[in-house]
Design an enzyme around this catalytic site. Structure first.
Site, mmCIF file in Angstrom:
data_model
loop_
_atom_site.group_PDB
_atom_site.id
_atom_site.type_symbol
_atom_site.label_atom_id
_atom_site.label_comp_id
_atom_site.label_asym_id
_atom_site.label_seq_id
_atom_site.Cartn_x
_atom_site.Cartn_y
_atom_site.Cartn_z
ATOM 1 N N ASP A 20 37.920 13.112 17.590
ATOM 2 C CA ASP A 20 36.902 12.183 18.095
ATOM 3 C C ASP A 20 35.596 12.867 18.479
ATOM 4 O O ASP A 20 34.592 12.197 18.681
ATOM 5 C CB ASP A 20 37.452 11.395 19.291
ATOM 6 N N ASP A 282 -2.426 -11.276 -2.793
ATOM 7 C CA ASP A 282 -1.490 -10.250 -3.232
ATOM 8 C C ASP A 282 -0.053 -10.621 -2.917
ATOM 9 O O ASP A 282 0.878 -10.124 -3.531
ATOM 10 C CB ASP A 282 -1.852 -8.950 -2.509
ATOM 11 N N GLY A 417 8.311 -6.172 -8.205
ATOM 12 C CA GLY A 417 8.126 -7.561 -8.625
ATOM 13 C C GLY A 417 6.686 -7.859 -8.970
ATOM 14 O O GLY A 417 6.387 -8.509 -9.960
ATOM 15 N N LEU A 418 5.796 -7.324 -8.167
ATOM 16 C CA LEU A 418 4.373 -7.540 -8.391
ATOM 17 C C LEU A 418 3.966 -7.044 -9.772
ATOM 18 O O LEU A 418 3.076 -7.589 -10.404
ATOM 19 C CB LEU A 418 3.580 -6.793 -7.320
#
Lengths: 544, 432
Positions: A20, A282, A417-418
C-alpha cells in the site's frame, strides 16, 4: 491520505501491508510533490500476522509522533488491515501521546470509496478540533451580515480543495481573487494548505463556500447545523454558474446593492473570453458537436451546462461515479433528456461511450484511455487524473479565467474538425497521407504509437480485407482493440473492394468515423455489403 | 570496513553471517517503501500476450495495478481485478461464485486467453480465499480451453519482483519432464534481448536454449536432469529451487548486467554446457570490447560519484557491482528487500571490500543515512524519487530497471546511460 497530505502539521498512521505504500507515488509523481506524504505505514507482513500486529501499530504510532511531532494525528487502516481487526484507532486512543488530538478514522474500504473517505476524514478532523468551540444548543444563529456591525469586510471559508483534486490549487487563487474584487476576504482555505490551527478559525467566517461537495459536503452541513454557518453551494464553473455563484455569495452576505449588481451585471460575462469566442464565426463548427461527459458529480454537472449552453454542443451522455451526488447528476441529465449513468465500472462507461458515438469525450483519466482506444478526442475534466492534468501554469476551472481555460481545453481536441474542408481540398497533399500523425495520435486507423509496446491493433483496412473469415483471427490477434473488426464480422457486414477503396480515400483521421457511420447505416438498412454507393448513402444520411 | 558509523545497527542485529570481505549485513525492519508482487504483472503480461492476470483483491489493488502500470489501458489490459466487496468478505461461497462468474464473462470477452492466472492479494490472503481450489474448480469447468493457475502477489508475502518468482513457480508443475540436454534461461527478458542471447549461445555451439517464461504461455519448456538453469534475474529463488527439485542443475554465475556480469554469465553457461574456452572467447571477446566502448562515456560521468541503492527490485547487488566495477562509482549503501545468499554468492564475491549492505528497510532511518551521506545518486522507488530530488539529491527510479532491456553486453551502454542521465541532466539545467 489526501486530507493529511493536503494539510500541514497533520500526520497519518495507516495500518497497511507494504504494497500500500505505492499510494505515496500518487502524490510524489502525479502531483510532482516535493515531499513524501505525511503517512507512516505499519507495512505488516505475513509473518507479523502470527504475532502481535497490534503491537506493531502502537510502535508505529509512537515512532511517528516522536519523529514528526504533528499538531494532530489521524489513525486509520487499509482494506487488508480492516480484515485483521486490530482497531488502530482504539489502540491510539489508549496511548499517551502528549495531548495531541487524535482522530480515529473508520473508512470501510470495501463499501466506501475515495471521495467518501476524504469527506469523512475532513469532517472527523474538523469536528474533533472544533468540539470545544461548539455553541450551546439553541444559541442564536450568527447573522451572515454581522460583518457590518463589526465594521469589517465580510469573510468566507473555501472548503474542499485537496491534492489530487482537479485543479484545486488554481481554483482557490481564482475564486479568492473574484471574492476579493467584491470586497470579500477568505479566512480559511481547507484542507489544502491548512494547519490544524487554521481549522480552529473556521467559525470566525460569515459563511462557508462548499467548493467541492465531494469532499466538503459533510463538513459544510455540520458547520451549518452546529454553528449556524450558511453555505454557498453554487459551483463557479462556467460563465452562467460563476454568475450564479457571485449572486449567491453577495446576496447571502447581504452586501450593498451595487456590489450585488456588479455581480449580476451583464458585463460580468465580458470578464471571460468564452462568450465571445463561442459567438465568433470560428466557433461555427462547434455547433451540435456530440459530447459525452463522465466524471465526479461537480465537474460533470458543470460540464453539461457549459457544453450545452455555452458552447452549443449536444450532450449525448452524462454520468458520474459519485454515488453520493447521484441525485444531482440525474437531475442535470434529465434537463438534457438523458438518463444519467451512475457507475464505477469503467467498462460500462466505455460501452456507453461507444454507443453514444460522441465527437468529444469529457471525462477522467480512465475515459481518456477508453476514448483513445475508440479513437475519440478527449479532455480530462475531473479526477482521477494524470500528471499531465497538473500543469505548471495556472489553469483553474472556476471563475472567469476557468471558463477561458475550459474553452481552450475542450475545443482544441476538436480542432481537426475545423480543418475538415481543408482536408478535402488538400486530400492529395503529402501532409495528409497515412504516415503523418495528427496531434490526436491514436485514431484507430493510423499507425499509432502504442504505449505498451504491444502490437498495433489490426488496422481497419487489414481487418476488412480479411473480411468475414477474419472473426477468430481478428479477435485473437487484436484483442480488445479488435472491437470494430470483430463487430464487423459478427454482424455479417462485408466491405466490397470498391467500398474499401473509397473508404481509403477518406483522410485517416476521419476514416474511423466514416467506417462506423457506414456500418451503422448498413445495419440500419439491413445491408450486408458495403460498397462505395453505401458509403455515399451513409454520408448523405449522416450529414442531414 | 570503511565508514561504518552511519550503519550503527539500530533495529536488529540478527544473523550476522558475513562474506569474508564484507561487513555484516544490516537487517532492518520498519516501514518498507516497496511495491508488492502484484506489480510484476505489468512486465509478465507483456512477455506472454496470451495470458491474463486476474488479481483477486480490493479496489486498492485495482488502483495499484492501474497506477503502477500507467500504460495499462492503452494496451487493453491483459490484467484486471476481481474486486472483493463486502458481500464476498461475508461469505466465501459468494466470493467463489462471483469469481466464477467474472471469469466466465472475461473469457467471453477475451476468447484469445490461453492461460489465466488468478493472482492472490493481501485481502484474499487474509480472508483465506483458496485460489488453488478456485483454479482447480475453474480448470474443471474450462477443461481444455484455458489453463487456470494461481499464485500470490500480495504485499504481505512478496515484494515487487518476487511476484515474477511466484508466477514462474506456479507454471512449473505444468512443465513437461524431459532429461534432454538444454540450457534454460529463467526470468523475463525483453524479446529482442532474448533473441540476441540465444543467437550468441548458438554461435558458441549451444544448440538447445529455452526460456521460462516462454513467449506463449502454453509452450512451456520441459525440465529434467539434462536441464542447466541459467537465471537471468536474481530474484527467482523459489523458481530456481523448484527446478532443482526436478533434477535441473543451477549454473552459479553473476547476473547479466554490464559487460563483466554478462561475460561471466555467458561464460558460466557455456562452460557448464561443456564448450571449449576458445569457442566461448571467440564469441565473447568482440562483444566485451564493444560493450566497454559503449560504457566508457558514461563512466566519465559516473566515476568517483557516490551511490546509494534503496531496497526495491532485488537487482541492487548486481547493479551495485556493475556501477562500481565498470562505472567507477563508490558504493555508500546497497539495500535489498531480501538477500538470497545462494543466488547472490557470485555477486557478493565481486563487490568491493567494505560494501555496506542492508536487508529489509526502515525507510525513515535509511533516509536519515542518505541525508547524512549526501550521495551523488540514489536508486530508489517512485515514491521517494521526487522528495529526494527536492532535497537536492539526484535519483534514478528503479522501476525503469525492470521495464527496460538492460541484460547482456550489448545493453551495457544503455544500462550505464540510465544512471548517467540524471547526473548529466543536472549539469544541463541552468536557471540564471
Amino acid at each position: 491520505m489526501r486530507i493529511a497530505t493536503s494539510m500541514e502539521g497533520v500526520h497519518y498512521v495507516l495500518h497497511a501491508p507494504q504494497g500500500d505504500t505505492y499510494a505515496d507515488l500518487l502524490f510524489t509523481m502525479i502531483e510532482r510533490r516535493d515531499r513524501r506524504p505525511p503517512v507512516t505505514y505499519t507495512t505488516f507482513q505475513a509473518r507479523d500476522l502470527g504475532g502481535d500486529t497490534a503491537e506493531l501499530v502502537k510502535r508505529s504510532i509512537n515512532d511517528a509522533v516522536e519523529r514528526f511531532r504533528p499538531e494532530a494525528l489521524l489513525v486509520g487502516e487499509s482494506c487488508t488491515a480492516e480484515l485483521i481487526q486490530d482497531q488502530p484507532g482504539a489502540l491510539a486512543g489508549g496511548m499517551d501521546l502528549g495531548g495531541i488530538p487524535v482522530v480515529s478514522l473508520e473508512l470501510p474500504a470495501y463499501s466506501k470509496k475515495e471521495n467518501w473517505g476524504a469527506a469523512e476524514t475532513f469532517y472527523q478532523l474538523v469536528r474533533a478540533l472544533l468540539k470545544p468551540q461548539l455553541p450551546p444548543p439553541g444559541a442564536a444563529k450568527p447573522s451572515p451580515a454581522r460583518w457590518r456591525q463589526e465594521g469589517r469586510r465580510p469573510r468566507v471559508n473555501l472548503l474542499g480543495p485537496t491534492l489530487l483534486g482537479f485543479r484545486c490549487r488554481d481554483d482557490i487563487l481564482e475564486v479568492s481573487r473574484l471574492l476579493g474584487e467584491l470586497g470579500i476576504d477568505v479566512t480559511v482555505v481547507a484542507p489544502l494548505g491548512a494547519r490544524p490551527a487554521d481549522l480552529l478559525r473556521i467559525p470566525s467566517a460569515d459563511a462557508n463556500v462548499c467548493l467541492y461537495p465531494e469532499v466538503a459536503g459533510p463538513v459544510c452541513n455540520w458547520l451549518e447545523r452546529s454553528f449556524g454557518m450558511p453555505v454557498v453551494r453554487s459551483m463557479p464553473i462556467g460563465i452562467g454558474a460563476t454568475g450564479d455563484f457571485l449572486r449567491e455569495v453577495t446576496n447571502l452576505l447581504e452586501m450593498d446593492s451595487e456590489v450585488i449588481a456588479a455581480a449580476t451585471n451583464a458585463e460580468a460575462e465580458q470578464r471571460s473570453r468564452l462568450p465571445w469566442y463561442s459567438r465568433s464565426v470560428d466557433s461555427t463548427y462547434l455547433t451540435g458537436k456530440r459530447v459525452f461527459i463522465f466524471g465526479d458529480a461537480t465537474h460533470a454537472i458543470a460540464a453539461a451546462r457549459i457544453a450545452s449552453r455555452e458552447l452549443g454542443f449536444q450532450v449525448v451522455g452524462l454520468g458520474s461515479y459519485s454515488r453520493e451526488q447521484a441525485r444531482d447528476v440525474r437531475a442535470a441529465a434529465k434537463e438534457l433528456d438523458l438518463d444519467a449513468l451512475i457507475t464505477d465500472d469503467y467498462l460500462v462507461v466505455e460501452k456507453a461511450m461507444a454507443e453514444a458515438a460522441p465527437e468529444l469525450v469529457l471525462g477522467t483519466q480512465m475515459e481518456r484511455h477508453s476514448a483513445k482506444r475508440l479513437g475519440i478526442p478527449c479532455a480530462v475534466i475531473s479526477t482521477p487524473l494524470h500528471v499531465q492534468d497538473v500543469p505548471a501554469r495556472t489553469s483553474p476551472q472556476m471563475g472567469w479565467e476557468g471558463a477561458n481555460v475550459i474553452f481552450d481545453t475542450w475545443v482544441h481536441p476538436l480542432m481537426m474538425g475545423l480543418e475538415e474542408h481543408l482536408i478535402t481540398m488538400f486530400r492529395h497533399d503529402f501532409e495528409f497521407t497515412e504516415g503523418h500523425r495528427s496531434h490526436l495520435g491514436g485514431a484507430p486507423d493510423g499507425a499509432g504509437i502504442e504505449a505498451s509496446g504491444t502490437k498495433q491493433p489490426t488496422t481497419g483496412a487489414a481487418a476488412s480485407t480479411e473480411t468475414t473469415t477474419a472473426t477468430a483471427v481478428a479477435s485473437a490477434a487484436a484483442g480488445a482493440t479488435a472491437a470494430p473488426a470483430a463487430a464487423l464480422a459478427e454482424n455479417g457486414l462485408h466491405w466490397s473492394p470498391d467500398g474499401e477503396a473509397e473508404l481509403a480515400k477518406i483522410p485517416f483521421f476521419v476514416r474511423g468515423k466514416a467506417r462506423r457511420n457506414a456500418e451503422s447505416f448498413a445495419r440500419a438498412q439491413g445491408l450486408h455489403r458495403i460498397d462505395a454507393e453505401t458509403l455515399y448513402e451513409a454520408k448523405a444520411h449522416f450529414s442531414r | 570496513m570503511g565508514a561504518v558509523a552511519p550503519w550503527a545497527p539500530a533495529v536488529t542485529a540478527g544473523g550476522q553471517e558475513s562474506s569474508s570481505h564484507l561487513p555484516p549485513v544490516l537487517r532492518e525492519s520498519g516501514q518498507r517503501e516497496v511495491f508488492c508482487g502484484l506489480t510484476s504483472i505489468v512486465w509478465l503480461h507483456r512477455r506472454m500476450p496470451d495470458a491474463f492476470f486476474l488479481v483477486v483483491g480490493s479496489r486498492t489493488c485495482a488502483h495499484l495495478v492501474q497506477s503502477a502500470a500507467g500504460v495499462m489501458i492503452f494496451a487493453e489490459p491483459r490484467f484486471g481485478t476481481a474486486i472483493l466487496g463486502e458481500r464476498d468478505l461475508a461469505g466465501l461461497a459468494d466470493a467463489n461464485e462471483e469469481l466464477d462468474r467474472l471469469v466466465r464473462d472475461l473469457l467471453e470477452r477475451r476468447p484469445e486467453i490461453r492461460t489465466l492466472f488468478l493472482v492472490g492479494s493481501c485481502p484474499s490472503e487474509v480472508i483465506k480465499l483458496d485460489l488453488g481450489k478456485a483454479a482447480e474448480r475453474l480448470n474443471g469447468q474450462l477443461a481444455g480451453r484455458v489453463r487456470v493457475l494461481n499464485y500470490s502477489g500480495s504485499g504481505i508475502e512478496t515484494t515487487f519482483t518476487q511476484g515474477e518468482d511466484q508466477a514462474l513457480l506456479a507454471m512449473q508443475p505444468l512443465m513437461p519432464a524431459s532429461d534432454e540436454p538444454q540450457l534454460l534461461i529463467v526470468g523475463t527478458l525483453a524479446d529482442p534481448v532474448e533473441d540476441r542471447l540465444i543467437d550468441l549461445f548458438g554461435r558458441m555451439g549451444i544448440e538447445r536454449v529455452r526460456s521460462l517464461p516462454p513467449r506463449r504461455s502454453t509452450e512451456l519448456p520441459p525440465v529434467g536432469r539434462g536441464t542447466k538453469v541459467l537465471l537471468a534475474q536474481p530474484f527467482l529463488s523459489a523458481t530456481a529451487r523448484a527446478l532443482q527439485a526436478r533434477g535441473a542443475e543451477l549454473i552459479p554465475a553473476p547476473y547479466p548486467f554490464g559487460v563483466e556480469g554478462s561475460r561471466l554469465w555467458m561464460r558460466a553457461a557455456a562452460t557448464a554446457c561443456g564448450l571449449a574456452p576458445a569457442a566461448i572467447e571467440a564469441v565473447l571477446a568482440p562483444l566485451v570490447e564493444r560493450g566497454r566502448r559503449a560504457v566508457a562515456p558514461h563512466r566519465e560521468v559516473l566515476a568517483g560519484k557516490r551511490l546509494v541503492l534503496m531496497p526495491d527490485s532485488q537487482l541492487e547487488l548486481s547493479l551495485a557491482r556493475f556501477l562500481h566495477q565498470e562505472c567507477g562509482m563508490e558504493l555508500v549503501e546497497v539495500g535489498t528487500p531480501y538477500l538470497d545468499r545462494q543466488l547472490l554468492a557470485e555477486e557478493l564475491a565481486l563487490l568491493p571490500a567494505g560494501t555496506a549492505i542492508t536487508e529489509g528497510q526502515d525507510v525513515e532511518r535509511q533516509l536519515e543515512r542518505v541525508r547524512a551521506a549526501r550521495p551523488d545518486l540514489v536508486v530508489c522507488g517512485l515514491g521517494l524519487a521526487n522528495p529526494l530530488e527536492a532535497e537536492g539529491i539526484a535519483t534514478k527510479w528503479s522501476i525503469e530497471l525492470v521495464f527496460s532491456p538492460i541484460h547482456g553486453c550489448d545493453q551495457a551502454g544503455d544500462l550505464a546511460e540510465l544512471f548517467s542521465r540524471p547526473l548529466r541532466r543536472r549539469n544541463l539545467l541552468q536557471f540564471s
